[in-house]
Design a protein around this motif. Structure first.
Motif, mmCIF file in Angstrom:
data_model
loop_
_atom_site.group_PDB
_atom_site.id
_atom_site.type_symbol
_atom_site.label_atom_id
_atom_site.label_comp_id
_atom_site.label_asym_id
_atom_site.label_seq_id
_atom_site.Cartn_x
_atom_site.Cartn_y
_atom_site.Cartn_z
ATOM 1 N N THR A 44 -26.980 -39.924 -15.356
ATOM 2 C CA THR A 44 -27.128 -41.137 -14.554
ATOM 3 C C THR A 44 -25.805 -41.593 -13.953
ATOM 4 O O THR A 44 -25.792 -42.144 -12.849
ATOM 5 N N LEU A 45 -24.699 -41.357 -14.646
ATOM 6 C CA LEU A 45 -23.394 -41.753 -14.102
ATOM 7 C C LEU A 45 -23.030 -40.892 -12.897
ATOM 8 O O LEU A 45 -22.546 -41.404 -11.880
ATOM 9 N N GLU A 46 -23.266 -39.611 -13.004
ATOM 10 C CA GLU A 46 -22.999 -38.697 -11.884
ATOM 11 C C GLU A 46 -23.898 -39.046 -10.696
ATOM 12 O O GLU A 46 -23.458 -39.062 -9.546
ATOM 13 N N HIS A 47 -25.140 -39.347 -10.992
ATOM 14 C CA HIS A 47 -26.089 -39.727 -9.948
ATOM 15 C C HIS A 47 -25.621 -40.999 -9.231
ATOM 16 O O HIS A 47 -25.652 -41.071 -7.994
ATOM 17 N N ALA A 48 -25.177 -41.976 -9.995
ATOM 18 C CA ALA A 48 -24.710 -43.237 -9.410
ATOM 19 C C ALA A 48 -23.467 -43.003 -8.552
ATOM 20 O O ALA A 48 -23.337 -43.573 -7.457
ATOM 21 N N TRP A 49 -22.536 -42.154 -9.020
ATOM 22 C CA TRP A 49 -21.331 -41.866 -8.245
ATOM 23 C C TRP A 49 -21.712 -41.193 -6.927
ATOM 24 O O TRP A 49 -21.222 -41.579 -5.857
ATOM 25 N N ASN A 50 -22.593 -40.207 -7.005
ATOM 26 C CA ASN A 50 -23.016 -39.499 -5.791
ATOM 27 C C ASN A 50 -23.721 -40.431 -4.812
ATOM 28 O O ASN A 50 -23.532 -40.318 -3.600
ATOM 29 N N PHE B 168 -21.077 -42.299 -3.084
ATOM 30 C CA PHE B 168 -20.364 -41.396 -2.179
ATOM 31 C C PHE B 168 -21.163 -41.194 -0.889
ATOM 32 O O PHE B 168 -20.602 -41.248 0.207
ATOM 33 N N TYR B 169 -22.467 -40.976 -1.015
ATOM 34 C CA TYR B 169 -23.297 -40.793 0.179
ATOM 35 C C TYR B 169 -23.366 -42.072 1.005
ATOM 36 O O TYR B 169 -23.423 -42.011 2.239
ATOM 37 N N GLU B 170 -23.342 -43.217 0.341
ATOM 38 C CA GLU B 170 -23.280 -44.485 1.077
ATOM 39 C C GLU B 170 -21.974 -44.579 1.857
ATOM 40 O O GLU B 170 -21.952 -45.052 2.994
ATOM 41 N N LEU B 171 -20.883 -44.120 1.229
ATOM 42 C CA LEU B 171 -19.590 -44.124 1.913
ATOM 43 C C LEU B 171 -19.611 -43.173 3.111
ATOM 44 O O LEU B 171 -19.074 -43.501 4.172
ATOM 45 N N CYS B 172 -20.247 -42.029 2.967
ATOM 46 C CA CYS B 172 -20.382 -41.085 4.090
ATOM 47 C C CYS B 172 -21.140 -41.733 5.244
ATOM 48 O O CYS B 172 -20.760 -41.582 6.414
ATOM 49 N N ALA B 173 -22.198 -42.449 4.930
ATOM 50 C CA ALA B 173 -22.984 -43.129 5.960
ATOM 51 C C ALA B 173 -22.156 -44.230 6.619
ATOM 52 O O ALA B 173 -22.204 -44.411 7.844
ATOM 53 N N GLN C 84 -12.464 -49.233 -6.755
ATOM 54 C CA GLN C 84 -12.458 -48.648 -8.093
ATOM 55 C C GLN C 84 -11.990 -47.195 -8.070
ATOM 56 O O GLN C 84 -11.262 -46.761 -8.960
ATOM 57 N N GLN C 85 -12.368 -46.434 -7.043
ATOM 58 C CA GLN C 85 -11.933 -45.036 -6.938
ATOM 59 C C GLN C 85 -10.416 -44.968 -6.796
ATOM 60 O O GLN C 85 -9.764 -44.114 -7.396
ATOM 61 N N ARG C 86 -9.862 -45.891 -6.013
ATOM 62 C CA ARG C 86 -8.391 -45.937 -5.847
ATOM 63 C C ARG C 86 -7.712 -46.222 -7.185
ATOM 64 O O ARG C 86 -6.704 -45.601 -7.533
ATOM 65 N N LYS C 87 -8.253 -47.183 -7.924
ATOM 66 C CA LYS C 87 -7.676 -47.540 -9.232
ATOM 67 C C LYS C 87 -7.754 -46.363 -10.207
ATOM 68 O O LYS C 87 -6.794 -46.084 -10.932
ATOM 69 N N LEU C 88 -8.902 -45.698 -10.222
ATOM 70 C CA LEU C 88 -9.068 -44.562 -11.126
ATOM 71 C C LEU C 88 -8.090 -43.439 -10.801
ATOM 72 O O LEU C 88 -7.539 -42.810 -11.704
ATOM 73 N N SER D 97 -11.563 -37.426 -11.504
ATOM 74 C CA SER D 97 -11.541 -35.958 -11.554
ATOM 75 C C SER D 97 -11.059 -35.364 -10.235
ATOM 76 O O SER D 97 -11.240 -35.955 -9.164
ATOM 77 N N SER D 98 -10.489 -34.177 -10.331
ATOM 78 C CA SER D 98 -10.002 -33.500 -9.127
ATOM 79 C C SER D 98 -11.154 -33.183 -8.176
ATOM 80 O O SER D 98 -10.978 -33.209 -6.957
ATOM 81 N N ASP D 99 -12.342 -32.908 -8.707
ATOM 82 C CA ASP D 99 -13.503 -32.652 -7.854
ATOM 83 C C ASP D 99 -13.845 -33.879 -7.020
ATOM 84 O O ASP D 99 -14.137 -33.779 -5.828
ATOM 85 N N ARG D 100 -13.807 -35.048 -7.654
ATOM 86 C CA ARG D 100 -14.129 -36.274 -6.925
ATOM 87 C C ARG D 100 -13.033 -36.614 -5.912
ATOM 88 O O ARG D 100 -13.338 -37.050 -4.806
ATOM 89 N N ILE D 101 -11.801 -36.399 -6.279
ATOM 90 C CA ILE D 101 -10.695 -36.614 -5.333
ATOM 91 C C ILE D 101 -10.887 -35.711 -4.120
ATOM 92 O O ILE D 101 -10.763 -36.140 -2.979
ATOM 93 N N GLN D 102 -11.238 -34.460 -4.373
ATOM 94 C CA GLN D 102 -11.455 -33.498 -3.289
ATOM 95 C C GLN D 102 -12.625 -33.938 -2.403
ATOM 96 O O GLN D 102 -12.541 -33.862 -1.174
ATOM 97 N N GLN D 103 -13.707 -34.406 -3.014
ATOM 98 C CA GLN D 103 -14.852 -34.879 -2.225
ATOM 99 C C GLN D 103 -14.432 -36.036 -1.332
ATOM 100 O O GLN D 103 -14.786 -36.082 -0.152
#
Length: 119
Positions: A53-59, A62-67, A93-97, A104-110
């Motif tokens: 559920t945490l991964e789902h919420a992050w994604n 992320f898709y909202e940010l893409c839109a 929050q992503q900036r703070k993290l 994670s490096s994967d999320r930074i890359q995304q």
């Protein structure tokens, strides 16, 4: 539940579906512990079961940010933007993290892949 609500993410706090919520939680625990048989996994996958559920919420954010980026041409969502308060808070929050080296490096890359502004 899915037919009525459009998803399989039953909360354990849902008073009307408490036992189903507990069952869903248990399936996730069994899955994480590699103790769920493959037939059950396939059945749950076929109805769009969310395992993390945490991964789902992050994604979802992320898709909202893409839109948002597609509409506005940038990823710099303000926390003061009344129409995007939740997304603005998530961006912050992503900036703070990242500053705390806990993103994670994967999320930074995304995020980098869509032109995310870190400062």
């Amino acid at each position: 539940f899915k037919a009525q609500n459009g998803h399989c993410n039953v909360s354990t706090h849902d008073k009307q579906n408490k036992s189903l919520g507990e069952w869903v939680k248990n399936q996730r625990v069994l899955y994480r512990n590699d103790a769920l048989n493959s037939d059950r996994i396939l059945q749950l996958n076929s109805i769009g079961f969310i395992w993390d559920t945490l991964e789902h919420a992050w994604n979802k954010q992320f898709y909202e940010l893409c839109a948002f980026r597609a509409r506005k041409g940038h990823c710099n969502v303000s926390t003061n933007d009344e129409r995007n308060t939740s997304l603005g808070n998530w961006v912050q929050q992503q900036r703070k993290l990242r500053k705390k080296n806990t993103l994670s490096s994967d999320r930074i890359q995304q995020l980098n892949s869509i032109g995310f502004i870190w400062d």
